[in-house]
Enzyme design. Structure first.
Site, PDB file in Angstrom:
ATOM      1  N   ASP A   1     -38.363  -8.492  28.345  1.00 52.30           N
ATOM      2  CA  ASP A   1     -38.231  -8.636  29.784  1.00 52.30           C
ATOM      3  C   ASP A   1     -38.776 -10.003  30.207  1.00 52.30           C
ATOM      4  OD1 ASP A   1     -37.834  -7.329  32.498  1.00 52.30           O
ATOM      5  OD2 ASP A   1     -39.964  -7.801  32.621  1.00 52.30           O
TER       6      ASP A   1
ATOM      7  N   GLU B   1     -34.258 -11.640  28.364  1.00 51.10           N
ATOM      8  CA  GLU B   1     -33.845 -12.315  29.590  1.00 51.10           C
ATOM      9  C   GLU B   1     -34.340 -13.762  29.554  1.00 51.10           C
ATOM     10  OE1 GLU B   1     -33.761  -9.101  33.137  1.00 51.10           O
ATOM     11  OE2 GLU B   1     -35.755  -9.537  32.360  1.00 51.10           O
TER      12      GLU B   1
END
Length: 698
Positions: free
Chosen positions: A410, A439
């Site tokens: 993340d 990400e």
């Protein structure tokens, strides 16, 4: 403490420098003399050669002294009038030489249990005292002072059988002790009240021989939440919202169609990506139905989330139920990717890392304030060597103890490239099929942009995958509900869509491109199309969704699907549903029955991808040699693929996102494998209807 009443503060800011702050409301902030006092022996040493710093801090006058002190000892600073305060060592963790002096490269932190004794080690170099507090099942409490060793390690050995006993550390940094969990413990009680001692020999990880993953493009990723997966009454699963739901067999919808593990097996995915399963803060583990959260608010990285366990106070269940989930998935040939949140924590002040070594584990701006590139109030300081080691240690734990096969990071742009490369190398050293992706958004964290693990820097991390937002925004439209992409009808994006489908030269390697149009973040495609294509019929909007899923699965790169996307999952038009509750987020399995044709369509596409290597090329050279896209009438994409092995030799795929029917010439030898409108080839001509997918094979 009432801050407005504080008249004096003292900090060690370097290993030979102290800064003292006197309130300007106290003798105008002026003192003719200062002393440093060793509390252990009451020795009072004058701080001579003091210099008055002309700058001030929030109504305080600043003084700078150069002196010697011993780490681990308790000191006070005293002024000429007898006013005193404890010397705070916390800011030393921000010194350049701190890592050189205190980096600890051994793997024995936490508790090491045997029936005869348990040893405890905690890394707390700034602490002036640490006490182990053991809370026994019989109600007794025992305190064990810990001895300071080299590299800031505090150690104690307890010669008792402490299996399943609970414990905390009491750590003193100035004049008082703070209670903290053990950041290296293997288990904990509910809601992070205490760490629990377990016998690791009782929780071995069961290994399955899974086929080798030759390259990342062989993956088909399917994302879900442990809670969302089974919580609905339509799921047919007994262990709702729990790890054990993934172990249940023969579960079904109200109509008798498979759900759960059986459904995942039928779907054909290779990797199940689980949203955070490490301990998070905002769900009460004793009353899990009262609050809902996705879990991107880490409380601890070292233990599983208690609300996913049948008894969050059982030290072994915390481990074994997660292990059983992974084992069940492995038994069906499905690898497990864990969504990790090593970019921030829920609350800086209450977590074990900050309480153990203040100011160290969280990134700071030049003025000493917390970096906030995550927009969550803090960023992990991943370039600090012990923070980096902690991430590596925890990644190894999840891989070895639980059998995790990969990590989805993340907000990976918060993390430095060196840390990410080490995570990837460690994972692949243990398992060559291990995968790492995340990400790659460029977040405004206090780290040089060239060091961030962002999409822009992907050439520096060629073995790490990135969520491809160009693919998403081009084919679906941006996260704004009203915007359109190619497949929602903006045919001005036809050329960009062709580029997205082949992903040529967008990354260092094609294996880095994680292709998606929907994930847990933001609105589902079904909901977005309700807004962006409000003037079209439900039938057309669903066909557009099917085109998007076909592009995700058949494009070059790594396909990624959001659970329920294959039966038009809806969240009622809401976007960021991280705390919206089960009614919004729980997977409605009855929709699968209602949309069985689309579910079977996705199964068909996954089968096609897995059985034909032309959709899974692992290099740009292979794509250039064997794949071509063409723009047909500025509305439709012709996607041609060749392969030397597989079910077929050649594919021609037509993606028509326009509302117009376009006629194409069919070459000799090609047959129609699939057509959205069940069209037919007549005299070497094929009509590709509006909003249609046609697949020709030879």
């Amino acid at each position: 403490m009432e801050e407005s009443a504080v008249r004096m503060k003292a900090y060690a800011v370097a290993f030979d420098e102290i800064r003292v702050y006197l309130s300007k409301g106290y003798y105008n902030g002026i003192s003719s003399q200062f002393y440093i006092k060793n509390i252990e022996n009451d020795e009072l040493i004058p701080l001579n050669g003091d210099s008055l710093n002309n700058s001030s801090q929030d109504g305080f006058q600043e003084y700078v002294f150069h002196t010697n002190f011993t780490m681990g000892k308790v000191y006070k600073v005293v002024d000429a009038y007898g006013l005193s305060c404890y010397l705070d060592f916390s800011k030393l963790s921000m010194c350049e030489e701190f890592d050189e002096l205190y980096f600890y490269d051994h793997n024995d932190l936490g508790n090491q249990y045997t029936k005869e004794k348990t040893t405890f080690k905690v890394w707390a170099p700034l602490a002036t005292g640490v006490i182990l507090k053991v809370m026994k099942w019989n109600g007794e409490t025992e305190l064990f002072p810990m001895k300071r060793q080299k590299k800031g390690i505090y150690f104690v050995e307890v010669c008792e059988d402490l299996e399943l006993e609970q414990y905390v550390y009491l750590i003193r940094h100035t004049n008082s002790y703070e209670v903290t969990l053990d950041p290296y413990a293997y288990s904990s009680s509910s809601n992070g009240r205490a760490s629990i001692i377990v016998d690791l020999e009782k929780v071995p990880c069961r290994q399955f021989d899974l086929p080798v993953l030759e390259k990342m493009t062989d993956m088909v990723i399917y994302e879900t939440s442990v809670r969302d997966f089974s919580m609905s009454s339509t799921s047919g699963m007994k262990h709702k919202g729990k790890f054990l739901a993934f172990t249940e067999l023969n579960t079904s919808t109200d109509s008798g169609n498979p759900t759960g593990l059986d459904y995942l097996s039928c779907l054909g995915i290779t990797h199940l990506q689980l949203m955070p399963i490490a301990d998070f803060a905002t769900v009460d583990e004793k009353n899990p139905l009262e609050l809902y959260n996705w879990g991107y608010d880490p409380l601890a990285y070292n233990v599983t989330e208690g609300s996913y366990v049948t008894d969050p106070d059982d030290g072994y269940m915390r481990i074994t139920e997660a292990q059983r989930m992974v084992e069940a998935l492995h038994s069906r040939g499905i690898r497990v990717v864990m969504d990790v949140v090593f970019n921030h924590m829920h609350d800086v002040n209450i977590n074990a890392l900050e309480r153990t070594v203040p100011y160290y584990f969280f990134r700071r701006n030049g003025d000493g304030s917390l970096s906030n590139g995550s927009w969550c109030g803090n960023d992990l300081n991943t370039t600090a060597l012990m923070c980096r080691k902690y991430i590596l240690d925890m990644c190894r734990r999840w891989q070895v103890l639980y059998g995790i096969d990969g990590f989805r990071f993340d907000l990976m742009g918060i993390i430095d490239q060196e840390t990410m490369k080490l995570v990837d190398a460690q994972g692949k050293a243990l398992d060559p099929s291990f995968v790492v992706y995340g990400e790659g958004w460029n977040m405004p964290t206090a780290l040089d942009e060239e060091m961030r693990t962002t999409i822009q820097n992907n050439l520096k991390t060629p073995y790490i995958g990135f969520f491809n937002d160009f693919f998403r925004d081009t084919l679906r439209g941006t996260n704004q509900m009203e915007t359109k992409g190619y497949f929602s009808g903006d045919t001005y994006k036809t050329n960009d869509a062709m580029k997205a489908i082949c992903n040529l030269d967008m990354f260092a390697k094609i294996t880095q491109s994680i292709n998606y149009v929907e994930c847990h973040d933001n609105a589902t495609c079904y909901d977005k199309l309700q807004i962006s294509n409000y003037d079209e019929s439900e039938k057309i909007r669903k066909r557009r969704s099917r085109l998007m899923m076909a592009a995700v699965i058949l494009s070059q790169g790594v396909p990624f699907l959001h659970s329920g996307q294959e039966f038009f999952r809806t969240k009622g038009g809401l976007s960021n549903t991280y705390n919206a509750g089960d009614q919004v987020n729980a997977l409605d399995w009855n929709r699968k029955d209602m949309e069985i044709d689309t579910t079977q369509f996705v199964q068909f596409l996954i089968h096609l991808r897995k059985n034909n290597p032309c959709f899974r090329y692992g290099s740009y050279d292979m794509i250039r040699k064997n794949v071509k896209t063409e723009n047909i009438n500025h509305r439709m994409i012709k996607y041609s693929l060749h392969q030397n092995e597989g079910e077929y030799k050649d594919f021609i795929i037509y993606f028509n996102a326009s509302l117009e029917t376009l006629q194409v010439e069919v070459e000799d030898g090609f047959q129609l494998l699939y057509h959205s409108e069940k069209g037919k080839i007549l005299d070497h001509q094929l009509d590709v209807n509006g909003v249609c997918l046609a697949i020709l094979v030879r």
